[in-house]
Design a protein around this motif. Structure first.
Motif, PDB file in Angstrom:
ATOM      1  N   PRO A  47     -71.666 -12.495-159.641  1.00 23.80           N
ATOM      2  CA  PRO A  47     -71.528 -13.368-158.674  1.00 23.80           C
ATOM      3  C   PRO A  47     -70.163 -13.641-158.182  1.00 23.80           C
ATOM      4  O   PRO A  47     -68.909 -13.473-158.938  1.00 23.80           O
ATOM      5  CB  PRO A  47     -71.693 -14.839-159.385  1.00 23.80           C
ATOM      6  CG  PRO A  47     -72.443 -14.493-160.625  1.00 23.80           C
ATOM      7  CD  PRO A  47     -72.101 -13.035-160.977  1.00 23.80           C
ATOM      8  N   GLY A  48     -70.050 -13.352-156.787  1.00 25.26           N
ATOM      9  CA  GLY A  48     -68.813 -13.703-156.305  1.00 25.26           C
ATOM     10  C   GLY A  48     -68.572 -14.961-155.388  1.00 25.26           C
ATOM     11  O   GLY A  48     -69.472 -15.752-155.497  1.00 25.26           O
ATOM     12  N   PRO A  49     -67.479 -15.026-154.460  1.00 23.29           N
ATOM     13  CA  PRO A  49     -67.330 -16.269-153.979  1.00 23.29           C
ATOM     14  C   PRO A  49     -68.466 -16.834-153.159  1.00 23.29           C
ATOM     15  O   PRO A  49     -68.880 -17.944-152.931  1.00 23.29           O
ATOM     16  CB  PRO A  49     -66.124 -16.195-153.043  1.00 23.29           C
ATOM     17  CG  PRO A  49     -65.403 -15.059-153.681  1.00 23.29           C
ATOM     18  CD  PRO A  49     -66.494 -13.971-154.369  1.00 23.29           C
ATOM     19  N   SER A  50     -69.131 -15.854-152.409  1.00 22.05           N
ATOM     20  CA  SER A  50     -70.155 -15.986-151.297  1.00 22.05           C
ATOM     21  C   SER A  50     -71.495 -16.759-152.089  1.00 22.05           C
ATOM     22  O   SER A  50     -72.105 -17.400-151.641  1.00 22.05           O
ATOM     23  CB  SER A  50     -70.619 -14.660-150.642  1.00 22.05           C
ATOM     24  OG  SER A  50     -69.632 -14.494-149.768  1.00 22.05           O
ATOM     25  N   LEU A  56     -74.738 -21.296-153.800  1.00 24.40           N
ATOM     26  CA  LEU A  56     -75.287 -22.402-154.705  1.00 24.40           C
ATOM     27  C   LEU A  56     -74.684 -23.731-154.440  1.00 24.40           C
ATOM     28  O   LEU A  56     -75.398 -24.854-154.487  1.00 24.40           O
ATOM     29  CB  LEU A  56     -74.486 -22.054-156.372  1.00 24.40           C
ATOM     30  CG  LEU A  56     -75.048 -20.840-156.977  1.00 24.40           C
ATOM     31  CD1 LEU A  56     -74.257 -20.381-157.998  1.00 24.40           C
ATOM     32  CD2 LEU A  56     -76.678 -21.042-157.321  1.00 24.40           C
ATOM     33  N   SER A  57     -73.404 -23.948-153.995  1.00 25.58           N
ATOM     34  CA  SER A  57     -73.035 -25.210-153.823  1.00 25.58           C
ATOM     35  C   SER A  57     -73.704 -25.956-152.667  1.00 25.58           C
ATOM     36  O   SER A  57     -74.019 -27.191-152.446  1.00 25.58           O
ATOM     37  CB  SER A  57     -71.366 -25.191-153.407  1.00 25.58           C
ATOM     38  OG  SER A  57     -71.012 -26.249-152.602  1.00 25.58           O
ATOM     39  N   ASN A  58     -73.767 -25.106-151.402  1.00 26.72           N
ATOM     40  CA  ASN A  58     -74.366 -25.547-150.134  1.00 26.72           C
ATOM     41  C   ASN A  58     -75.829 -25.801-150.377  1.00 26.72           C
ATOM     42  O   ASN A  58     -76.590 -26.715-149.784  1.00 26.72           O
ATOM     43  CB  ASN A  58     -74.109 -24.761-149.200  1.00 26.72           C
ATOM     44  CG  ASN A  58     -72.674 -24.986-148.490  1.00 26.72           C
ATOM     45  OD1 ASN A  58     -71.988 -26.153-148.731  1.00 26.72           O
ATOM     46  ND2 ASN A  58     -72.224 -23.910-147.870  1.00 26.72           N
ATOM     47  N   SER A  59     -76.611 -24.993-151.144  1.00 25.04           N
ATOM     48  CA  SER A  59     -78.077 -25.544-151.663  1.00 25.04           C
ATOM     49  C   SER A  59     -78.313 -26.604-152.226  1.00 25.04           C
ATOM     50  O   SER A  59     -79.048 -27.404-151.988  1.00 25.04           O
ATOM     51  CB  SER A  59     -78.595 -24.462-152.213  1.00 25.04           C
ATOM     52  OG  SER A  59     -80.009 -24.426-152.517  1.00 25.04           O
ATOM     53  N   ILE A  60     -77.190 -27.004-153.256  1.00 25.90           N
ATOM     54  CA  ILE A  60     -77.374 -28.221-154.006  1.00 25.90           C
ATOM     55  C   ILE A  60     -77.133 -29.308-153.101  1.00 25.90           C
ATOM     56  O   ILE A  60     -77.935 -30.472-153.062  1.00 25.90           O
ATOM     57  CB  ILE A  60     -76.296 -28.180-155.192  1.00 25.90           C
ATOM     58  CG1 ILE A  60     -76.719 -27.025-156.276  1.00 25.90           C
ATOM     59  CG2 ILE A  60     -76.207 -29.589-155.765  1.00 25.90           C
ATOM     60  CD1 ILE A  60     -75.840 -27.118-157.164  1.00 25.90           C
ATOM     61  N   SER A 118     -81.814 -15.803-153.430  1.00 22.19           N
ATOM     62  CA  SER A 118     -82.160 -16.212-154.960  1.00 22.19           C
ATOM     63  C   SER A 118     -81.380 -17.145-155.232  1.00 22.19           C
ATOM     64  O   SER A 118     -81.631 -18.002-156.235  1.00 22.19           O
ATOM     65  CB  SER A 118     -82.269 -14.794-155.661  1.00 22.19           C
ATOM     66  OG  SER A 118     -83.005 -13.911-155.129  1.00 22.19           O
ATOM     67  N   TYR A 119     -79.882 -17.088-155.086  1.00 12.63           N
ATOM     68  CA  TYR A 119     -79.084 -17.862-155.781  1.00 12.63           C
ATOM     69  C   TYR A 119     -79.333 -19.501-155.130  1.00 12.63           C
ATOM     70  O   TYR A 119     -79.311 -20.668-155.862  1.00 12.63           O
ATOM     71  CB  TYR A 119     -77.405 -17.832-155.459  1.00 12.63           C
ATOM     72  CG  TYR A 119     -77.050 -16.798-156.326  1.00 12.63           C
ATOM     73  CD1 TYR A 119     -76.317 -17.300-157.489  1.00 12.63           C
ATOM     74  CD2 TYR A 119     -77.112 -15.274-156.250  1.00 12.63           C
ATOM     75  CE1 TYR A 119     -75.796 -16.352-158.427  1.00 12.63           C
ATOM     76  CE2 TYR A 119     -76.509 -14.423-157.089  1.00 12.63           C
ATOM     77  CZ  TYR A 119     -76.015 -15.002-158.343  1.00 12.63           C
ATOM     78  OH  TYR A 119     -75.258 -14.183-159.134  1.00 12.63           O
ATOM     79  N   GLY A 120     -79.568 -19.516-153.761  1.00 14.65           N
ATOM     80  CA  GLY A 120     -79.814 -20.800-153.155  1.00 14.65           C
ATOM     81  C   GLY A 120     -81.068 -21.436-153.603  1.00 14.65           C
ATOM     82  O   GLY A 120     -81.122 -22.753-153.756  1.00 14.65           O
ATOM     83  N   LYS A 121     -82.249 -20.606-153.522  1.00 16.98           N
ATOM     84  CA  LYS A 121     -83.444 -21.163-153.933  1.00 16.98           C
ATOM     85  C   LYS A 121     -83.225 -21.666-155.638  1.00 16.98           C
ATOM     86  O   LYS A 121     -83.991 -22.597-155.953  1.00 16.98           O
ATOM     87  CB  LYS A 121     -84.467 -20.030-154.105  1.00 16.98           C
ATOM     88  CG  LYS A 121     -86.034 -20.686-153.997  1.00 16.98           C
ATOM     89  CD  LYS A 121     -86.024 -21.357-152.816  1.00 16.98           C
ATOM     90  CE  LYS A 121     -87.615 -21.978-152.848  1.00 16.98           C
ATOM     91  NZ  LYS A 121     -87.611 -23.164-151.608  1.00 16.98           N
ATOM     92  N   SER A 122     -82.631 -20.916-156.475  1.00 16.65           N
ATOM     93  CA  SER A 122     -82.514 -21.351-157.889  1.00 16.65           C
ATOM     94  C   SER A 122     -81.945 -22.715-157.992  1.00 16.65           C
ATOM     95  O   SER A 122     -82.186 -23.367-158.746  1.00 16.65           O
ATOM     96  CB  SER A 122     -81.824 -20.172-158.460  1.00 16.65           C
ATOM     97  OG  SER A 122     -82.710 -18.998-158.480  1.00 16.65           O
ATOM     98  N   ALA A 123     -80.522 -22.730-157.270  1.00 16.98           N
ATOM     99  CA  ALA A 123     -79.960 -24.025-157.311  1.00 16.98           C
ATOM    100  C   ALA A 123     -80.762 -25.104-156.724  1.00 16.98           C
ATOM    101  O   ALA A 123     -80.701 -26.235-157.406  1.00 16.98           O
ATOM    102  CB  ALA A 123     -78.646 -23.934-156.290  1.00 16.98           C
TER     103      ALA A 123
END
Length: 217
Positions: A29-32, A37-41, A173-178
Motif C-alpha cells: 500500500p502507498g499514499p494513494s 481507504l480514507s475517502n471511502s470511509i 478493492s481498497y475503497g470497497k473493502s473500507a
C-alpha cells in the motif's frame, strides 16, 4: 504462419512479465491506497471513485511526460519536486488532522463532512502527482518491456493501459473493502470512523514524505 504465432507468443510472455512486475510493485500500500481507504470511509465508496480518477489522471500524465523525453529535465529539478512533495505532505496532514480533531468526526455526522467530487478528484491527483520519482519510474520501467523494432506508440498504449487498469483495480478493492468494513462495525465503533479516516490520511502523508526525492536511479 509459425513465425507469426511465435511473435505473438513472445509478445504475450513479455506482457505477462510486465503485468506480474506491476502487480508486485502495487502489492504494498502507498499514499494513494491509504487516501482511497480514507475517502471511502468518510465519503462512501462511490464518491471515492473521484479520488481514484484523480490518481489515474496524474499517472497518465506522468507516463506521457516520461514517454516524450522530459526525464533529463526532471532529473535536474530536484528542488522543484521537493517543494511539490512537501506541499502534498502538508495537504494530506491538514486533511487528516482536521478529521481526527473534528468534533463532528463521528459516523453519525460524517455526512456533514462529505467533500465535493472536485475536491475528492484533486486529492487523488495531488497525492499521485506529488510522488517525486513517478516520472523517472515510468521512464525506467517501460523500456524494459518495449521492442524498439515494433511500433512504439502501440506498445506504449498497451503498457500504459495495463498499468492504469491494474492500479484502478487495486484502488477500487481498497475503497470497497473500507466501505464493507465500515458497514459491519457496531454502532459503538462507528463513532470513531472519522478518526480512522484521518489516521489513514496521516499515514498517506507519512508514506509520501518518505519517498526519496533523489531522482537518480
Amino acid at each position: 504462419m509459425n513465425s507469426d504465432v511465435k511473435v505473438m507468443a513472445m509478445g504475450t510472455e513479455i506482457w505477462l512479465l510486465y503485468a506480474s512486475t506491476v502487480f508486485i510493485l502495487m502489492s504494498t500500500p502507498g499514499p494513494s491506497q491509504l487516501l482511497m481507504l480514507s475517502n471511502s470511509i468518510s465519503n462512501g465508496f462511490h464518491r471515492s471513485l473521484f479520488t481514484a480518477a484523480g490518481d489515474l489522471s496524474a499517472n497518465f500524465l506522468q507516463m506521457i511526460v516520461a514517454s516524450i523525453g522530459l526525464v533529463s529535465i526532471i532529473q535536474q529539478s530536484g528542488n522543484f519536486f521537493t517543494v511539490v512533495k512537501w506541499a502534498g505532505v502538508a495537504y494530506l496532514s491538514y486533511l487528516g488532522l482536521r478529521l481526527i480533531f473534528s468534533k463532528k468526526a463521528s459516523n453519525a455526522n460524517l455526512a456533514s463532512q462529505v467533500r465535493s467530487s472536485r475536491s475528492l478528484y484533486w486529492q487523488g491527483f495531488v497525492t499521485s502527482a506529488a510522488n517525486p520519482k513517478a516520472v523517472i519510474f515510468f521512464a525506467a520501467l517501460f523500456p524494459q518491456f518495449i521492442n524498439p523494432s515494433e511500433p512504439l506508440l502501440h506498445q506504449f498504449a498497451i503498457l500504459s493501459a495495463t498499468y492504469l487498469i491494474m492500479d484502478a483495480v487495486f484502488l477500487f478493492s481498497y475503497g470497497k473493502s473500507a466501505e464493507w468494513v465500515s458497514t459491519k462495525l457496531k454502532s459503538s465503533a462507528r463513532q470513531h470512523l472519522g478518526k480512522v479516516s484521518g489516521s489513514f490520511l496521516i499515514g498517506a502523508a507519512v508514506l509520501l514524505g518518505l519517498k526519496n526525492v533523489d531522482t537518480n536511479l
